[in-house]
Design a protein around this motif. Structure first.
Motif, PDB file in Angstrom:
ATOM      1  N   GLU A  55      44.244  28.611  32.051  1.00 16.20           N
ATOM      2  CA  GLU A  55      44.677  27.855  30.879  1.00 16.20           C
ATOM      3  C   GLU A  55      46.134  28.117  30.545  1.00 16.20           C
ATOM      4  O   GLU A  55      46.879  27.191  30.206  1.00 16.20           O
ATOM      5  CB  GLU A  55      43.781  28.178  29.688  1.00 16.20           C
ATOM      6  CG  GLU A  55      42.386  27.616  29.841  1.00 16.20           C
ATOM      7  CD  GLU A  55      41.435  28.045  28.744  1.00 16.20           C
ATOM      8  OE1 GLU A  55      41.897  28.589  27.703  1.00 16.20           O
ATOM      9  OE2 GLU A  55      40.228  27.827  28.898  1.00 16.20           O
TER      10      GLU A  55
ATOM     11  N   VAL B 120      48.239  26.124  32.967  1.00 21.19           N
ATOM     12  CA  VAL B 120      48.194  24.701  32.670  1.00 21.19           C
ATOM     13  C   VAL B 120      49.066  24.402  31.443  1.00 21.19           C
ATOM     14  O   VAL B 120      49.771  23.396  31.398  1.00 21.19           O
ATOM     15  CB  VAL B 120      46.747  24.209  32.462  1.00 21.19           C
ATOM     16  CG1 VAL B 120      46.707  22.793  31.914  1.00 21.19           C
ATOM     17  CG2 VAL B 120      45.973  24.287  33.769  1.00 21.19           C
ATOM     18  N   GLU B 121      49.063  25.293  30.463  1.00 22.70           N
ATOM     19  CA  GLU B 121      49.899  25.111  29.278  1.00 22.70           C
ATOM     20  C   GLU B 121      51.389  25.066  29.634  1.00 22.70           C
ATOM     21  O   GLU B 121      52.162  24.371  28.989  1.00 22.70           O
ATOM     22  CB  GLU B 121      49.661  26.235  28.266  1.00 22.70           C
ATOM     23  CG  GLU B 121      48.330  26.167  27.575  1.00 22.70           C
ATOM     24  CD  GLU B 121      48.211  25.004  26.603  1.00 22.70           C
ATOM     25  OE1 GLU B 121      49.233  24.580  26.028  1.00 22.70           O
ATOM     26  OE2 GLU B 121      47.089  24.502  26.440  1.00 22.70           O
ATOM     27  N   LYS B 122      51.801  25.794  30.674  1.00 26.12           N
ATOM     28  CA  LYS B 122      53.215  25.833  31.077  1.00 26.12           C
ATOM     29  C   LYS B 122      53.685  24.499  31.635  1.00 26.12           C
ATOM     30  O   LYS B 122      54.798  24.058  31.352  1.00 26.12           O
ATOM     31  CB  LYS B 122      53.453  26.910  32.138  1.00 26.12           C
ATOM     32  CG  LYS B 122      53.366  28.312  31.615  1.00 26.12           C
ATOM     33  CD  LYS B 122      53.611  29.285  32.751  1.00 26.12           C
ATOM     34  CE  LYS B 122      53.359  30.702  32.329  1.00 26.12           C
ATOM     35  NZ  LYS B 122      53.541  31.640  33.444  1.00 26.12           N
TER      36      LYS B 122
ATOM     37  N   ASN C 101      51.335  21.572  32.244  1.00 25.04           N
ATOM     38  CA  ASN C 101      50.406  20.473  31.964  1.00 25.04           C
ATOM     39  C   ASN C 101      50.025  19.713  33.226  1.00 25.04           C
ATOM     40  O   ASN C 101      49.721  18.526  33.195  1.00 25.04           O
ATOM     41  CB  ASN C 101      50.975  19.521  30.915  1.00 25.04           C
ATOM     42  CG  ASN C 101      51.226  20.240  29.621  1.00 25.04           C
ATOM     43  OD1 ASN C 101      52.330  20.692  29.376  1.00 25.04           O
ATOM     44  ND2 ASN C 101      50.198  20.394  28.826  1.00 25.04           N
ATOM     45  N   ARG C 102      50.072  20.406  34.356  1.00 29.60           N
ATOM     46  CA  ARG C 102      49.727  19.813  35.646  1.00 29.60           C
ATOM     47  C   ARG C 102      48.975  20.828  36.501  1.00 29.60           C
ATOM     48  O   ARG C 102      49.127  22.028  36.320  1.00 29.60           O
ATOM     49  CB  ARG C 102      50.992  19.377  36.393  1.00 29.60           C
ATOM     50  CG  ARG C 102      51.654  18.178  35.767  1.00 29.60           C
ATOM     51  CD  ARG C 102      53.075  18.011  36.274  1.00 29.60           C
ATOM     52  NE  ARG C 102      53.660  16.769  35.821  1.00 29.60           N
ATOM     53  CZ  ARG C 102      54.094  16.566  34.594  1.00 29.60           C
ATOM     54  NH1 ARG C 102      54.007  17.503  33.698  1.00 29.60           N
ATOM     55  NH2 ARG C 102      54.625  15.393  34.264  1.00 29.60           N
TER      56      ARG C 102
ATOM     57  N   LEU D  15      39.941  21.381  30.629  1.00 30.95           N
ATOM     58  CA  LEU D  15      41.350  21.245  30.251  1.00 30.95           C
ATOM     59  C   LEU D  15      41.883  19.816  30.296  1.00 30.95           C
ATOM     60  O   LEU D  15      43.089  19.608  30.288  1.00 30.95           O
ATOM     61  CB  LEU D  15      42.206  22.138  31.163  1.00 30.95           C
ATOM     62  CG  LEU D  15      41.797  23.608  31.211  1.00 30.95           C
ATOM     63  CD1 LEU D  15      42.598  24.344  32.266  1.00 30.95           C
ATOM     64  CD2 LEU D  15      41.991  24.244  29.850  1.00 30.95           C
TER      65      LEU D  15
ATOM     66  N   GLU E   6      42.316  17.393  28.211  1.00 30.03           N
ATOM     67  CA  GLU E   6      43.248  16.995  27.150  1.00 30.03           C
ATOM     68  C   GLU E   6      44.628  17.627  27.308  1.00 30.03           C
ATOM     69  O   GLU E   6      45.597  17.140  26.744  1.00 30.03           O
ATOM     70  CB  GLU E   6      42.666  17.343  25.779  1.00 30.03           C
ATOM     71  CG  GLU E   6      41.411  16.569  25.442  1.00 30.03           C
ATOM     72  CD  GLU E   6      41.654  15.068  25.341  1.00 30.03           C
ATOM     73  OE1 GLU E   6      42.730  14.670  24.852  1.00 30.03           O
ATOM     74  OE2 GLU E   6      40.765  14.302  25.748  1.00 30.03           O
ATOM     75  N   ARG E   7      44.735  18.683  28.070  1.00 32.88           N
ATOM     76  CA  ARG E   7      46.023  19.363  28.258  1.00 32.88           C
ATOM     77  C   ARG E   7      46.802  18.859  29.474  1.00 32.88           C
ATOM     78  O   ARG E   7      47.954  19.210  29.651  1.00 32.88           O
ATOM     79  CB  ARG E   7      45.798  20.865  28.399  1.00 32.88           C
ATOM     80  CG  ARG E   7      45.178  21.457  27.150  1.00 32.88           C
ATOM     81  CD  ARG E   7      44.981  22.923  27.309  1.00 32.88           C
ATOM     82  NE  ARG E   7      44.134  23.426  26.244  1.00 32.88           N
ATOM     83  CZ  ARG E   7      43.609  24.612  26.234  1.00 32.88           C
ATOM     84  NH1 ARG E   7      43.839  25.451  27.224  1.00 32.88           N
ATOM     85  NH2 ARG E   7      42.856  25.001  25.240  1.00 32.88           N
ATOM     86  N   LEU E   8      46.170  18.046  30.307  1.00 33.90           N
ATOM     87  CA  LEU E   8      46.823  17.561  31.521  1.00 33.90           C
ATOM     88  C   LEU E   8      47.646  16.310  31.231  1.00 33.90           C
ATOM     89  O   LEU E   8      47.153  15.361  30.621  1.00 33.90           O
ATOM     90  CB  LEU E   8      45.782  17.254  32.596  1.00 33.90           C
ATOM     91  CG  LEU E   8      44.977  18.447  33.100  1.00 33.90           C
ATOM     92  CD1 LEU E   8      43.872  17.976  34.043  1.00 33.90           C
ATOM     93  CD2 LEU E   8      45.881  19.446  33.796  1.00 33.90           C
ATOM     94  N   ASP E   9      48.916  16.310  31.665  1.00 35.09           N
ATOM     95  CA  ASP E   9      49.797  15.159  31.503  1.00 35.09           C
ATOM     96  C   ASP E   9      49.812  14.268  32.739  1.00 35.09           C
ATOM     97  O   ASP E   9      50.455  13.223  32.737  1.00 35.09           O
ATOM     98  CB  ASP E   9      51.242  15.621  31.229  1.00 35.09           C
ATOM     99  CG  ASP E   9      51.392  16.213  29.853  1.00 35.09           C
ATOM    100  OD1 ASP E   9      50.529  15.966  28.992  1.00 35.09           O
ATOM    101  OD2 ASP E   9      52.383  16.935  29.636  1.00 35.09           O
TER     102      ASP E   9
END
Length: 98
Positions: free
Chosen positions: A15, A18-20, A22-23, A48, A50-53
């Protein structure tokens, strides 16, 4: 990161990574159809999404028959250049700013 099962995954670390960016790019040497990456991709999407761009991507070894010869085996395995090439679409303006 390497795991043998979903129970042992360090989700806090996943997580945070992924926060760094978003991919996510899952890189593995196995064949696409019979890989642990499919299970991992599902779990990441479920937790995750919702956190993926950008779409979660997978990069696997070449689709070749199993071999005992070093030449085809070496050709099928992922290497630094092929992994870098797989990163380009998810780190360029195609799916978001770099």
């Amino acid at each position: 990161m390497r795991w043998l099962n979903l129970v042992s995954i360090d989700w806090v670390t996943v997580e945070a990574n992924v926060e760094k960016s978003n991919r996510v790019l899952i890189v593995e040497q196995g064949l696409q159809q019979i890989s642990y990456g499919v299970v991992l991709a599902y779990a990441i999407r479920r937790r995750l999404f919702e956190r993926l761009d950008a779409p979660l991507e997978r990069f696997v070894g070449a689709e070749v028959p199993p071999s005992v010869s070093r030449v085809p085996e070496t050709t099928a395995l992922a290497n630094t250049d092929s992994v870098r090439a797989a990163l380009v679409p998810i780190t360029s303006d195609g799916h978001g700013a770099r």
